[in-house]
Design a protein around this motif. Structure first.
Motif, PDB file in Angstrom:
ATOM      1  N   LYS A 162       0.815  -1.210   0.000  1.00  0.00           N
ATOM      2  CA  LYS A 162       0.000   0.000   0.000  1.00  0.00           C
ATOM      3  C   LYS A 162       0.851   1.264   0.000  1.00  0.00           C
ATOM      4  N   GLY A 163       0.459   2.149  -0.914  1.00  0.00           N
ATOM      5  CA  GLY A 163       1.087   3.460  -0.963  1.00  0.00           C
ATOM      6  C   GLY A 163       2.410   3.505  -1.701  1.00  0.00           C
ATOM      7  N   THR A 164       2.918   2.344  -2.143  1.00  0.00           N
ATOM      8  CA  THR A 164       4.183   2.346  -2.883  1.00  0.00           C
ATOM      9  C   THR A 164       3.882   2.496  -4.379  1.00  0.00           C
ATOM     10  N   PRO A 165       4.821   2.984  -5.145  1.00  0.00           N
ATOM     11  CA  PRO A 165       4.533   3.161  -6.585  1.00  0.00           C
ATOM     12  C   PRO A 165       4.644   1.856  -7.371  1.00  0.00           C
ATOM     13  N   ASN A 166       3.980   0.838  -6.898  1.00  0.00           N
ATOM     14  CA  ASN A 166       3.919  -0.455  -7.608  1.00  0.00           C
ATOM     15  C   ASN A 166       2.465  -0.677  -7.966  1.00  0.00           C
ATOM     16  N   TYR A 167       2.180  -0.619  -9.276  1.00  0.00           N
ATOM     17  CA  TYR A 167       0.774  -0.593  -9.700  1.00  0.00           C
ATOM     18  C   TYR A 167       0.358  -1.934 -10.319  1.00  0.00           C
ATOM     19  N   TYR A 168      -0.712  -2.476  -9.782  1.00  0.00           N
ATOM     20  CA  TYR A 168      -1.237  -3.752 -10.283  1.00  0.00           C
ATOM     21  C   TYR A 168      -2.630  -3.608 -10.881  1.00  0.00           C
ATOM     22  N   ALA A 169      -3.138  -2.369 -10.943  1.00  0.00           N
ATOM     23  CA  ALA A 169      -4.463  -2.141 -11.535  1.00  0.00           C
ATOM     24  C   ALA A 169      -4.571  -0.687 -11.958  1.00  0.00           C
ATOM     25  N   LEU A 170      -5.486  -0.457 -12.877  1.00  0.00           N
ATOM     26  CA  LEU A 170      -5.863   0.912 -13.237  1.00  0.00           C
ATOM     27  C   LEU A 170      -7.149   1.220 -12.486  1.00  0.00           C
ATOM     28  N   PRO A 171      -7.218   2.353 -11.772  1.00  0.00           N
ATOM     29  CA  PRO A 171      -8.475   2.657 -11.075  1.00  0.00           C
ATOM     30  C   PRO A 171      -9.635   2.661 -12.074  1.00  0.00           C
ATOM     31  N   ALA A 172     -10.649   1.866 -11.801  1.00  0.00           N
ATOM     32  CA  ALA A 172     -11.709   1.698 -12.797  1.00  0.00           C
ATOM     33  C   ALA A 172     -13.048   2.254 -12.331  1.00  0.00           C
ATOM     34  N   GLY A 182     -20.943   4.902 -15.107  1.00  0.00           N
ATOM     35  CA  GLY A 182     -19.762   4.366 -14.435  1.00  0.00           C
ATOM     36  C   GLY A 182     -19.103   5.461 -13.607  1.00  0.00           C
ATOM     37  N   TYR A 183     -18.462   5.080 -12.508  1.00  0.00           N
ATOM     38  CA  TYR A 183     -17.829   6.071 -11.633  1.00  0.00           C
ATOM     39  C   TYR A 183     -16.348   6.187 -11.980  1.00  0.00           C
ATOM     40  N   SER A 184     -16.073   7.093 -12.874  1.00  0.00           N
ATOM     41  CA  SER A 184     -14.685   7.310 -13.295  1.00  0.00           C
ATOM     42  C   SER A 184     -13.843   7.835 -12.137  1.00  0.00           C
ATOM     43  N   CYS A 185     -12.552   7.478 -12.153  1.00  0.00           N
ATOM     44  CA  CYS A 185     -11.628   7.978 -11.135  1.00  0.00           C
ATOM     45  C   CYS A 185     -10.646   8.967 -11.766  1.00  0.00           C
ATOM     46  N   HIS A 186     -10.846   9.277 -13.030  1.00  0.00           N
ATOM     47  CA  HIS A 186      -9.897  10.111 -13.785  1.00  0.00           C
ATOM     48  C   HIS A 186     -10.121  11.595 -13.470  1.00  0.00           C
ATOM     49  N   LYS A 187      -9.020  12.292 -13.305  1.00  0.00           N
ATOM     50  CA  LYS A 187      -9.121  13.720 -12.964  1.00  0.00           C
ATOM     51  C   LYS A 187      -9.760  14.534 -14.096  1.00  0.00           C
TER      52      LYS A 187
END
Lengths: 315, 370
Positions: free
Chosen positions: B61-71, B288-293
């Motif tokens: 958690k909180g580290t810059p290791n990404y296993y998903a795109l916020p969907a 859909g609930y986008s998480c994109h800025k």
């Protein structure tokens, strides 16, 4: 010239095969026929059992394929046998088992006793009585959930009608101690017909001449019941108890649909708890030990019971 | 889904997994690490709401290791019968009883007062109840509901993040008070028989006109607003009220690439397409609930739906359950402890939380983390 089945088989097969078959003994051929079944039994029942015993001494988790599996000795067994929660679940299971069997035997036998008399509409009534056991446990669980619903359910409405207790003031499946009795009522409603049918078979197997002889000896109906009916139906009754005991020890679907094991852990039967440990928490090693303990318990109790049943049959 | 992943199955190329799955997905090799792919395709996590990146994408958690795109951003929120709140007779009765105007609650205690006010009240000849809350025992319901109160009181899972030192955090006086509050809510302000209720029961209770308020995930809000009987101008929404602090229970999912897929290129291409700001805008416009800025930071965003502003506010204060690989054991332990205390009336709140620490300690010991 011999015309045994083996010879006929040998003549119908190619010469090379025929020579092989002729060379086999009866015992070998018997093994040949039984072997596939034994193989399947070993593959599907015995091997998984042995494998489960092995897993029960490890910390294996089926959802963690990459994790190193450690040998933990008797830790899983110790944890289970010293866990108050599991003992509480076993008590809940015993409560469910004892009451469902007691009620089903008493009501089932009484119904069989009544149905066994010849009267108009006998067949129709028998068919109606056995309807609940033809339903799927999932269906039964769902519609009893509605019957027990405090606001729209029939049960609460009937209670209010006869007692004046407001229907929405209590919940048959909620807190207040009624839930463990509610699941017993549903199981009894569903499976009493099964016990009734077995008892009916027992009652109909008693020859009339025994009762005629008792009548000549001026035995009262009460005496006839205790000295003829009950002893002769007892093996059937014991068989019904065995079937219902084994079935209810592993009861799962209906109770999950009715209460999900709740409120709290009030109706958390051992089988539901085991499923959660094995396939929701994925504590495979721990749940293997749990399963072995349950297996030994059921197997042990069933063995003692079957011995008692055989003694009754021999009398 | 987990069975599929555990058996190295190729049924799915992509998986929209709950936030709690990310630890197991990453540590067990089920999910593809996406950092290199993101870098190569100019997909920046800075373009997504920070809370969603933290919750749905990162492991540890909180580290810059990404296993998903916020969907699909989501949180547990509230909705209520706006038409009842607007009735003069009801407003007057509320003012007389509590000395303040009937309006959307600003605190958890106001929320309870409003629910208790409606409990058993007769409206248009029908007996109605305060609110429908989550009390479900089997999966995650009561935990998702009660954490709404716990987070608002300042609940923490650990004293020091990553240290698993739970004593004093999980069973803090504030946590005890929050749990007692949730129990009081269940006992005094919910419809009869709601002892095993989750999402669908909450929706049913509201749509059938039984309750004045209900909790549920934002994901359901577009459908609730469109409901012909209780939607439209009869409904409004509010974020989970604060108490000691703002806090909402996180829902939602990230989208991950399954490492066993035989269509890796296609799966990655989909991620690239889905990360596109135009696609994200369309995603939001279709429910859909986008998480994109690009969607959330649009000045007009709050006007695009009656719950859009609440969604933004909620996502700014979300907290999630443990996301450890052993989350299922942790979750079921909490389900059991909370249901035993809140619904089945066993023990005290302090005992429930103390017991929870004991359960979680055993799990972390088994995991080798303690």
């Amino acid at each position: 010239m011999s015309h045994t089945p083996i010879d006929r088989l040998a003549h119908a097969t190619p010469p090379a095969m025929a020579r092989r078959v002729r060379g086999l003994s009866d015992r070998a051929i018997a093994w040949l026929f039984v072997a596939p079944t034994i193989f399947l039994l070993l593959a599907i029942n015995i091997f998984p059992l042995i494998w489960t015993v092995r897993l029960s001494f490890t910390n294996y988790a089926a959802n963690r394929p990459g994790r190193e599996v450690e040998w933990v000795g008797l830790r899983n067994y110790t944890r289970i046998l010293t866990d108050d929660g599991i003992w509480a679940n076993m008590q809940t299971t015993a409560h469910f088992l004892i009451w469902t069997i007691a009620l089903q035997v008493v009501i089932g036998f009484s119904l069989a006793w009544l149905i066994n008399r010849k009267f108009k509409g006998n067949d129709l009534l028998t068919t109606l009585i056995v309807l609940p056991m033809m339903l799927s446990p999932a269906v039964v669980g769902n519609f009893w959930t509605f019957l027990y619903q405090p606001q729209i359910g029939l049960i609460n409405y009937v209670v209010e009608l006869f007692t004046g207790i407001p229907a929405s003031s209590f919940s048959m499946l909620g807190p207040g101690g009624l839930a463990k009795w509610s699941i017993i009522i549903v199981d009894t409603w569903m499976w009493t017909p099964f016990v009734m049918l077995i008892c009916l078979a027992g009652l109909r197997s008693i020859p009339d001449y025994i009762y005629e002889a008792a009548e000549i000896d001026r035995a009262s109906k009460w005496r006839q019941f205790w000295t003829i009916t009950l002893p002769m139906v007892l093996p059937f009754l014991m068989l019904a108890v065995l079937f219902r005991g084994i079935e209810n020890f592993k009861m799962f679907d209906m109770v999950v649909l009715l209460t999900g094991g709740g409120p709290g852990n009030e109706t958390l039967l051992a089988s539901i708890d085991l499923k959660r440990e094995a396939f929701e928490k994925w504590r495979t090693g721990y749940s293997s030990a749990y399963a072995i303990i349950l297996f030994v318990t059921v197997f042990g109790l069933a063995s003692i019971y079957v011995k008692a049943l055989n003694k009754v049959k021999e009398r | 889904m987990l069975n599929e992943l555990n058996s190295d199955g190729q049924l799915c190329d992509l998986l929209i997994g709950d936030s709690q799955w990310i630890g197991g997905g990453a540590e067990n090799g089920h999910y593809v690490k996406l950092n290199e792919f993101f870098d190569a395709n100019a997909i920046s996590m800075d373009d997504f709401a920070p809370a969603t990146v933290y919750a749905y994408s990162t492991w540890p958690k909180g580290t810059p290791n990404y296993y998903a795109l916020p969907a699909m951003g989501d949180a547990n929120g509230w909705f209520y019968r706006k038409d009842w709140f607007a009735r003069d007779d009801i407003k007057a009765a509320f003012k007389e009883k509590y000395g303040r105007d009937l309006a959307e609650p600003k605190t958890q205690k106001e929320l309870l007062e409003i629910a208790q006010f409606f409990q058993g009240r007769e409206i248009d000849g029908q007996k109605v109840y305060g609110a429908s809350i989550f009390t479900e025992r089997g999966s995650e319901g009561i935990t998702m509901g009660a954490t709404g109160a716990l987070y608002a009181w300042g609940f923490k899972y650990e004293n020091t993040p990553g240290k698993y030192d739970m004593e004093g955090a999980v069973n803090s006086p504030a946590a005890v008070e929050a749990l007692e509050f949730y129990k009081e809510f269940y006992k005094t302000a919910t419809p009869p028989g709601y002892d095993n209720a989750y999402m669908e029961q909450s929706l049913d209770a509201f749509k059938s006109g039984q309750v004045a308020m209900a909790m549920n995930w934002f994901a359901f809000f577009p459908g609730l607003y469109a409901d012909p009987n209780t939607g439209g101008d009869k409904i409004d929404f509010f974020v989970n009220p604060a108490q000691n602090q703002a806090g909402s229970t996180l829902g939602g999912q990230g989208i991950s690439v399954v490492s066993y897929t035989d269509n890796m290129d296609g799966a990655l291409e989909y991620i690239k397409w889905f990360a596109n700001p135009d696609v994200q805008k369309k995603w939001w416009s279709m429910g859909g609930y986008s998480c994109h800025k690009a969607v959330l930071d649009d000045p007009n965003f709050v006007n695009t739906a009656p719950f859009a502003g609440d969604f933004l506010e909620a996502m700014g204060g979300v907290q999630d359950f443990w996301q450890e690989p052993a989350y299922a054991s942790l979750l079921l332990a909490m389900q059991e402890r909370l249901h035993n205390y809140i619904v089945a009336d066993q023990g005290t709140a302090k005992e429930a939380l103390d017991g929870l620490i004991a359960d979680w300690t055993e799990v972390f010991e088994d995991e080798g983390k303690l």
